[in-house]
Scaffold this active site. Structure first.
Site, PDB file in Angstrom:
ATOM      1  N   ASP A 141      90.136  59.880   9.214  1.00 15.31           N
ATOM      2  CA  ASP A 141      88.860  60.361   9.744  1.00 15.31           C
ATOM      3  C   ASP A 141      88.841  61.884   9.787  1.00 15.31           C
ATOM      4  OD1 ASP A 141      86.960  59.950  12.835  1.00 15.31           O
ATOM      5  OD2 ASP A 141      86.301  60.166  10.749  1.00 15.31           O
ATOM      6  N   LYS A 144      87.038  65.022   4.501  1.00 20.06           N
ATOM      7  CA  LYS A 144      86.799  63.935   3.545  1.00 20.06           C
ATOM      8  C   LYS A 144      87.432  64.199   2.179  1.00 20.06           C
ATOM      9  CE  LYS A 144      84.927  62.673   7.143  1.00 20.06           C
ATOM     10  NZ  LYS A 144      85.839  61.982   8.095  1.00 20.06           N
ATOM     11  N   ASP A 169      87.119  56.094   7.538  1.00 18.84           N
ATOM     12  CA  ASP A 169      85.768  56.300   8.057  1.00 18.84           C
ATOM     13  C   ASP A 169      84.946  57.117   7.059  1.00 18.84           C
ATOM     14  OD1 ASP A 169      84.214  58.011  10.867  1.00 18.84           O
ATOM     15  OD2 ASP A 169      83.622  56.168   9.845  1.00 18.84           O
ATOM     16  N   ASN A 170      83.615  56.996   7.117  1.00 21.06           N
ATOM     17  CA  ASN A 170      82.681  57.872   6.394  1.00 21.06           C
ATOM     18  C   ASN A 170      82.723  57.763   4.883  1.00 21.06           C
ATOM     19  OD1 ASN A 170      83.980  59.950   8.804  1.00 21.06           O
ATOM     20  ND2 ASN A 170      81.849  59.279   8.938  1.00 21.06           N
ATOM     21  N   GLU A 199      77.569  57.041  12.870  1.00 17.90           N
ATOM     22  CA  GLU A 199      77.588  56.949  14.338  1.00 17.90           C
ATOM     23  C   GLU A 199      76.285  57.442  14.953  1.00 17.90           C
ATOM     24  OE1 GLU A 199      80.046  58.213  12.493  1.00 17.90           O
ATOM     25  OE2 GLU A 199      80.482  60.279  12.986  1.00 17.90           O
TER      26      GLU A 199
HETATM   27  O1  LIG Z   1      83.822  65.716   8.592  1.00 21.21           O
HETATM   28  C1  LIG Z   1      83.994  64.851   9.440  1.00 21.21           C
HETATM   29  N1  LIG Z   1      85.170  64.728  10.088  1.00 21.21           N
HETATM   30  C2  LIG Z   1      86.308  65.571   9.753  1.00 21.21           C
HETATM   31  C3  LIG Z   1      86.376  66.901  10.432  1.00 21.21           C
HETATM   32  C4  LIG Z   1      85.268  67.739  10.511  1.00 21.21           C
HETATM   33  C5  LIG Z   1      85.398  68.990  11.120  1.00 21.21           C
HETATM   34  C6  LIG Z   1      86.597  69.429  11.624  1.00 21.21           C
HETATM   35  C7  LIG Z   1      87.688  68.604  11.546  1.00 21.21           C
HETATM   36  C8  LIG Z   1      88.970  69.124  12.084  1.00 21.21           C
HETATM   37  N2  LIG Z   1      90.001  68.131  12.164  1.00 21.21           N
HETATM   38  C9  LIG Z   1      90.929  68.001  11.156  1.00 21.21           C
HETATM   39  C10 LIG Z   1      90.771  68.627   9.943  1.00 21.21           C
HETATM   40  C11 LIG Z   1      91.739  68.493   8.948  1.00 21.21           C
HETATM   41  C12 LIG Z   1      92.862  67.718   9.203  1.00 21.21           C
HETATM   42  N3  LIG Z   1      93.974  67.447   8.446  1.00 21.21           N
HETATM   43  N4  LIG Z   1      94.819  66.655   9.193  1.00 21.21           N
HETATM   44  C13 LIG Z   1      94.265  66.444  10.367  1.00 21.21           C
HETATM   45  C14 LIG Z   1      93.021  67.100  10.425  1.00 21.21           C
HETATM   46  C15 LIG Z   1      92.053  67.218  11.410  1.00 21.21           C
HETATM   47  C16 LIG Z   1      87.589  67.345  10.955  1.00 21.21           C
HETATM   48  C17 LIG Z   1      82.881  63.924   9.798  1.00 21.21           C
HETATM   49  C18 LIG Z   1      81.569  64.337   9.551  1.00 21.21           C
HETATM   50  C19 LIG Z   1      80.488  63.507   9.885  1.00 21.21           C
HETATM   51  C20 LIG Z   1      79.094  63.957   9.611  1.00 21.21           C
HETATM   52  C21 LIG Z   1      78.711  65.259   9.918  1.00 21.21           C
HETATM   53  C22 LIG Z   1      77.409  65.676   9.686  1.00 21.21           C
HETATM   54  C23 LIG Z   1      76.480  64.790   9.153  1.00 21.21           C
HETATM   55  F1  LIG Z   1      75.203  65.181   8.946  1.00 21.21           F
HETATM   56  C24 LIG Z   1      76.859  63.487   8.839  1.00 21.21           C
HETATM   57  C25 LIG Z   1      78.169  63.074   9.070  1.00 21.21           C
HETATM   58  C26 LIG Z   1      80.705  62.252  10.472  1.00 21.21           C
HETATM   59  C27 LIG Z   1      82.034  61.834  10.703  1.00 21.21           C
HETATM   60  O2  LIG Z   1      82.286  60.618  11.258  1.00 21.21           O
HETATM   61  C28 LIG Z   1      83.119  62.662  10.367  1.00 21.21           C
HETATM   62  O3  LIG Z   1      84.385  62.195  10.598  1.00 21.21           O
HETATM   63 MG   LIG Z   2      84.331  60.093  11.001  1.00 20.34          MG
END
Ligand SMILES: O=C(NCc1cccc(CNc2ccc3[nH]ncc3c2)c1)c1cc(-c2ccc(F)cc2)cc(O)c1O
Ligand SMILES: [Mg+2]
Length: 214
Positions: A141, A144, A169-170, A199
């Protein structure tokens, strides 16, 4: 200075949930996201699918990529057998700080190892740092565009065994097209798509469950 959305989410948990009650923490976050501010937690619809896969697998070794505020961490940890811990990786220190407090509020801190860092750096360290041989269950998650390189990294590091389950997810929104193509075409995986919605919205999204065949 203005608070962040994760900080406001934590406040909502502290105000509306019961300490030590994971179900109330999950409900408080879902309420906040439905009535106050959207946030990228896996949510209640996809969360129920996550619950059913975790329950079916009943894993002894668990890895989550992308903690964010700890919502799915709480969903998974509350279902684990006594003595089982999940490792969750979070790149963003501010997210990790909030997640730590939300996981503790749910009373699940003893079932969770929260590691700050990126999957690309940490996956190769799993064996030496945490004594992991293989993972029974992995929840993807995080960024992406990291799903595909990271599944290849799991293979290269020998972290998958016959029957290891990856749940992503996603896969529709925002979408992970290269990952989907890989797991659906590879003879080494048995893949299944669980349709749902992004979500807290009516936008199409879903989870892809892929079982490693060895
Ligand atoms: O992008 C997403 N999630 C990932 C994410 C995003 C930002 C920061 C982090 C920082 N955390 C991180 C990073 C890199 C990493 N490497 N190892 C661990 C690790 C941890 C992670 C996401 C977006 C949407 C979404 C947004 C907008 C929209 F319109 C529709 C849908 C819905 C989701 O359910 C999502 O999951
Ligand atoms: Mg997600």
């Amino acid at each position: 200075t203005r608070s962040t959305r994760p900080q406001r989410m934590l406040k909502a948990v502290q105000k509306n949930a019961t300490k030590g009650n994971p179900k109330s923490v999950i409900s408080a976050i879902d309420y906040f996201c439905k009535h106050s501010e959207w946030a990228m937690n896996v949510g209640d619809e996809k969360g129920s699918i996550l619950d059913s896969v975790v329950t079916e697998v009943n894993p002894s070794t668990v890895l989550e990529l992308g903690t964010y505020c700890g919502y799915s961490t709480v969903r998974i940890a509350r279902l684990l057998s006594p003595g089982t811990k999940l490792i969750t990786l979070e790149f963003n220190p501010a997210n990790a700080a909030v997640a730590k407090q939300i996981i503790a509020y749910a009373g699940l801190q003893d079932k969770v190892i929260l590691v700050e860092g990126s999957s690309g750096d940490l996956i190769p360290q799993m064996k030496e740092r945490f004594g992991i041989t293989t993972f029974d269950f992995i929840f993807l998650d995080h960024w992406k565009d990291r799903y595909l390189p990271d599944i290849k990294l799991f293979e290269e590091c020998g972290l998958l065994r016959k029957g290891s389950v990856l749940l992503a997810d996603n896969v529709i929104c925002p979408g992970t097209p290269e990952y989907l193509e890989y797991v659906r075409k590879s003879p080494r995986y048995e893949s299944k798509y669980f349709p749902a919605h992004l979500e807290y919205t009516k936008v199409e999204d879903g989870l892809e469950k892929s079982v490693f065949l060895g």
